[in-house]
Design an enzyme around this catalytic site. Structure first.
Site, mmCIF file in Angstrom:
data_model
loop_
_atom_site.group_PDB
_atom_site.id
_atom_site.type_symbol
_atom_site.label_atom_id
_atom_site.label_comp_id
_atom_site.label_asym_id
_atom_site.label_seq_id
_atom_site.Cartn_x
_atom_site.Cartn_y
_atom_site.Cartn_z
ATOM 1 N N SER A 188 12.907 -2.753 -5.649
ATOM 2 C CA SER A 188 13.780 -3.028 -4.513
ATOM 3 C C SER A 188 15.228 -2.656 -4.838
ATOM 4 O O SER A 188 15.509 -1.493 -5.117
ATOM 5 C CB SER A 188 13.634 -4.495 -4.100
ATOM 6 O OG SER A 188 14.223 -4.737 -2.850
ATOM 7 N N ASP A 265 4.803 -3.679 3.457
ATOM 8 C CA ASP A 265 6.108 -4.220 3.044
ATOM 9 C C ASP A 265 6.973 -4.434 4.280
ATOM 10 O O ASP A 265 7.271 -3.488 5.019
ATOM 11 C CB ASP A 265 6.769 -3.218 2.091
ATOM 12 C CG ASP A 265 8.046 -3.732 1.454
ATOM 13 O OD1 ASP A 265 8.775 -4.504 2.106
ATOM 14 O OD2 ASP A 265 8.332 -3.328 0.316
ATOM 15 N N HIS A 299 6.000 -6.693 -0.481
ATOM 16 C CA HIS A 299 7.186 -6.472 -1.325
ATOM 17 C C HIS A 299 7.223 -7.414 -2.534
ATOM 18 O O HIS A 299 8.176 -7.406 -3.294
ATOM 19 C CB HIS A 299 8.446 -6.705 -0.465
ATOM 20 C CG HIS A 299 9.697 -6.089 -1.005
ATOM 21 N ND1 HIS A 299 9.941 -4.730 -0.975
ATOM 22 C CD2 HIS A 299 10.806 -6.650 -1.561
ATOM 23 C CE1 HIS A 299 11.140 -4.482 -1.487
ATOM 24 N NE2 HIS A 299 11.683 -5.630 -1.860
#
Length: 321
Positions: A188, A265, A299
């Site tokens: 991320s 995600d 995620h």
């Protein structure tokens, strides 16, 4: 000779050798003292045996960030015999050094491939900057791996320099690692950090990879908020910290990049990650990228734990070559 004018020649010669020997001993003592000071710059916070190696956490005073910082480091069993390559992991928003070392299950692959894995914190902490703890996506836990240029952040929020310069110097000086063999990956915000560190410092890292990275922060809400706060409103200054922009101008040595992205995600759907923009830029510059869209994954660290072994294996190809 002038130090011993009244003694016979033979005795003066003996005294001179003793004197020089004492000076050499003092010099050696000073050298040992300096080494000891370097070693003492690190304070061990924890240590646990894991896959015959050790997962440790250390704390130190950062000259770049002007605060205490912590990092996790996995030392594979091989590090007890030889110097090992180093793989740096950069975590995402809100994380500390703990998230990766406790949730990602990376230690087994690190032991198998003989790779030291370093996992630093994501920002300075406790700097007493007004507003630093007000938002989860800006300030504490959200350093974005850039060097801030705007007050009041520019004194402490220098994560790019910390990751690419200060931390490697610290690791190289205190652990059994090969400073010539270094790679980087992350998730991320940390995936963004890994990509910009590799693309912005050609030749420094042998390989790079990312899981669900923020690929084009100048075009997404997270990046625009952070860059405005840390760098100001001049968007031309943002591009040095954007992987897609850096890929468009990259002219360094071959950099093999692996990216995994969960298809489910929520931040992909929200337009925060923008991997297509990065892939297009890499394609134009002929930068090799393997992009894998993983069906059903989100995620979270469940996603990271599933594919982290593949990423460490990807880096091992270059670090152990």
């Amino acid at each position: 000779w002038s130090a011993f004018p009244r003694f016979p020649r033979r005795l003066r010669t003996h005294l001179m050798f003793c004197f020089l020997g004492t000076k050499a001993a003092v010099a050696r003592a000073r050298a040992v003292s300096l080494i000891t000071v370097t070693k003492m710059a690190l304070t061990q916070v924890s240590s646990a045996k894991c896959f015959e190696g050790y997962q440790k956490v250390y704390e130190h005073e950062s000259s770049e960030l002007k605060c205490k910082m912590r990092f996790g480091i996995y030392l594979p069993p091989k590090a007890e015999r030889v110097k090992c390559p180093v793989l740096y992991w950069l975590s995402g928003l809100t994380c500390t050094e703990q998230n990766f070392i406790t949730k990602a299950a990376s230690q087994q692959a690190g032991a198998e491939h003989g790779i030291v894995i370093v996992a630093p914190d994501t920002s300075p902490r406790g700097c007493n900057i007004p507003g630093e703890d007000d938002n989860w996506d800006f300030g504490t836990g959200a350093g974005f791996y850039i060097n801030a240029t705007k007050d009041p952040w520019k004194t402490n929020y220098r994560m790019h320099a910390y990751i690419t310069e200060e931390l490697p110097r610290l690791i190289n000086a205190n652990f059994s690692v090969n400073p010539e063999k270094m790679s980087i990956f992350g998730h991320s915000m940390g995936g963004h950090g890994a990509l910009i560190c590799a693309l912005g410092n050609p030749g420094k890292y042998k390989s790079a990879s990312a899981l669900a990275p923020i690929c084009n922060p100048v075009q997404c809400p997270w990046g625009q908020k952070a860059f405005t706060g840390y760098l100001g409103s001049d968007t031309s200054k943002w591009e040095a910290y954007d992987a897609t922009c850096l890929a468009r101008t990259y002219s360094g040595p071959l950099l093999d990049i692996l990216i995994d992205q969960g298809k489910d995600d929520q931040f992909l759907a929200a337009g925060q990650l923008l991997p297509d923009n990065f892939i297009a830029a890499c394609t134009d510059k002929k930068i090799p990228v393997v992009f894998r869209l993983q069906e059903g994954y989100d995620h979270s660290y469940y996603f990271i734990a599933t594919f982290v072994g593949d990423h460490i294996k990807h880096h091992a190809k270059y670090l152990n070559a």
